[in-house]
Write a protein that holds these residues in place. Sequence first.
Motif, short mmCIF file in Angstrom:
data_model
loop_
_atom_site.label_atom_id
_atom_site.label_comp_id
_atom_site.label_asym_id
_atom_site.label_seq_id
_atom_site.Cartn_x
_atom_site.Cartn_y
_atom_site.Cartn_z
N TYR A 68 1.15 -1.23 -0.33
CA TYR A 68 0.26 -0.29 0.35
C TYR A 68 0.85 1.20 -0.29
N VAL A 69 0.77 1.93 -0.90
CA VAL A 69 1.62 3.16 -1.40
C VAL A 69 0.38 4.48 -0.67
N ASP A 70 1.18 4.33 0.29
CA ASP A 70 0.38 6.04 1.44
C ASP A 70 0.78 7.50 0.99
N GLN A 71 -0.38 8.21 0.34
CA GLN A 71 0.01 9.58 -0.18
C GLN A 71 -0.31 10.95 0.55
N VAL B 9 7.47 -1.02 -0.57
CA VAL B 9 7.80 -0.97 -2.05
C VAL B 9 8.68 -1.55 -2.27
N TYR B 10 10.24 -1.23 -2.19
CA TYR B 10 11.12 -1.78 -2.04
C TYR B 10 11.70 -3.58 -1.08
N ALA B 11 11.21 -3.11 0.10
CA ALA B 11 10.55 -4.23 0.65
C ALA B 11 10.09 -5.71 -0.03
N GLY B 12 8.80 -5.12 -0.22
CA GLY B 12 7.42 -6.08 -1.01
C GLY B 12 8.51 -6.03 -2.59
N ARG B 13 9.19 -5.70 -3.13
CA ARG B 13 9.80 -6.35 -4.38
C ARG B 13 11.22 -7.44 -3.72
N ALA C 142 7.41 -2.09 -8.03
CA ALA C 142 6.05 -2.92 -8.10
C ALA C 142 6.24 -3.22 -10.13
N ASP C 143 5.83 -4.48 -10.26
CA ASP C 143 5.38 -4.76 -11.24
C ASP C 143 3.66 -4.44 -11.92
N GLN C 144 3.11 -4.16 -10.96
CA GLN C 144 1.84 -3.97 -11.10
C GLN C 144 1.26 -3.13 -10.39
N VAL C 145 0.75 -1.98 -10.94
CA VAL C 145 -0.04 -0.52 -10.35
C VAL C 145 -1.04 -0.90 -10.23
N LEU C 146 -2.42 -0.75 -8.29
CA LEU C 146 -3.46 -0.03 -9.11
C LEU C 146 -4.02 1.32 -8.76
N LEU C 147 -4.44 1.45 -9.15
CA LEU C 147 -4.98 3.24 -8.85
C LEU C 147 -6.30 3.01 -8.56
N ALA C 148 -6.18 3.67 -7.34
CA ALA C 148 -8.43 3.84 -7.08
C ALA C 148 -8.06 5.15 -7.07
N ASP C 149 -8.08 5.88 -8.59
CA ASP C 149 -7.98 7.89 -8.54
C ASP C 149 -9.54 8.50 -9.19
N ASP C 150 -10.03 9.08 -7.67
CA ASP C 150 -10.91 8.93 -8.60
C ASP C 150 -11.34 10.81 -7.33
#
Length: 347
Positions: free
Chosen positions: A8-11, A24-28, A59-67
């Motif tokens: 999860y990318v907190d922003q 993200v790096y640890a997840g990789r 990340a290989d894939q990024v899902l964006l809940a962008d709204d």
Amino acid sequence: MANKVWVYVDQFKGQALPASWEVVYAGRKLADQMGAGLTALAIGSGLDELARTAIEYGADQVLLADDPSLADYRANAYAAALAQAVGEDVPDVFLFPTSTRGREIAGMAAIDLNTGVLVDVTEMKLDGDKLTAVRPVYAGKLLTEVVCDAKPQLVTLRARAFDKPVADAGRSGEVTKVPAAMAEDDVKVKVTGYQEAEGGVSLTDASVIVSGGRGTSNNSMEPPVEITDESEVEIWKAQQGFKLVGELASVLGAAVGASRAAVDAGYIPYSHQVGQTGKVVSPDLYIAAGISGAIQHLAGMRSSKVIVAINKDPDAPIFKYARFGVVGDLYQILPPLTEAMKERLGK
């Protein structure tokens, strides 16, 4: 190749917290050990640039809940978007930064996904697809190994406890937009505005922290004649000490921290508190000036890579944990130390 690891990318306002890239790096690295792919999930508005950076960090894939309805963080709307994004494709491991928002949404996700969450983890070990997490307990005195038997295994990672992220601009990945899970009218919380917090380097992200404690008030300075109340005199004296702390922090590009005793006495705002009931930090360098080293404070900074203690009391507990200790008056030590750092750093 299934993406068994999610992060999860907190922003905030399209800018990711530095701790998110550590996750993200640890997840990789974890995904590589599992022979799996890595999916990063970001929720908000205007996240296209953030998605590109997530791919660069692994990340290989990024899902964006962008709204537009997700422009402001509102826990229910974000948790619903996360649960919808996961859907039926439940990962083995889902990592979050141990930020205020990260902890909250991880806890809510644990309910929605019928699983558990391991918080403030400083190390991860993998046995097949089963994760064993290491986290401090009893104010950091002990480390315990914990597991989650359900999936996904939700884990929040302590900031700066893992390797510094390294970006690879040549990486490629897939970016997929996913819809918001709640309509604006269904979100009960409304954000009416923001108040600018006190400026300076963030304690959580800082590589160097200079902290002051109750000892900042131990000086013989005479306050202005209009300050006569005894408690106000004490606060004024302490503020002179924190000016010295702040000057050294400024030269080092560091954050200013404080002990709970200093905060409770009114010397400095709570936002600077390091400790069990304040911020938990892991800087490369932690300078503690006038801090005795109570258990509550040690719980928040014990994992610092190098601790330097300055205290008049040679028996202060902080010296047991410091790599370098100076027995003396912070008012006599901090000014020449600041000048020496200015000369050394060319400032």
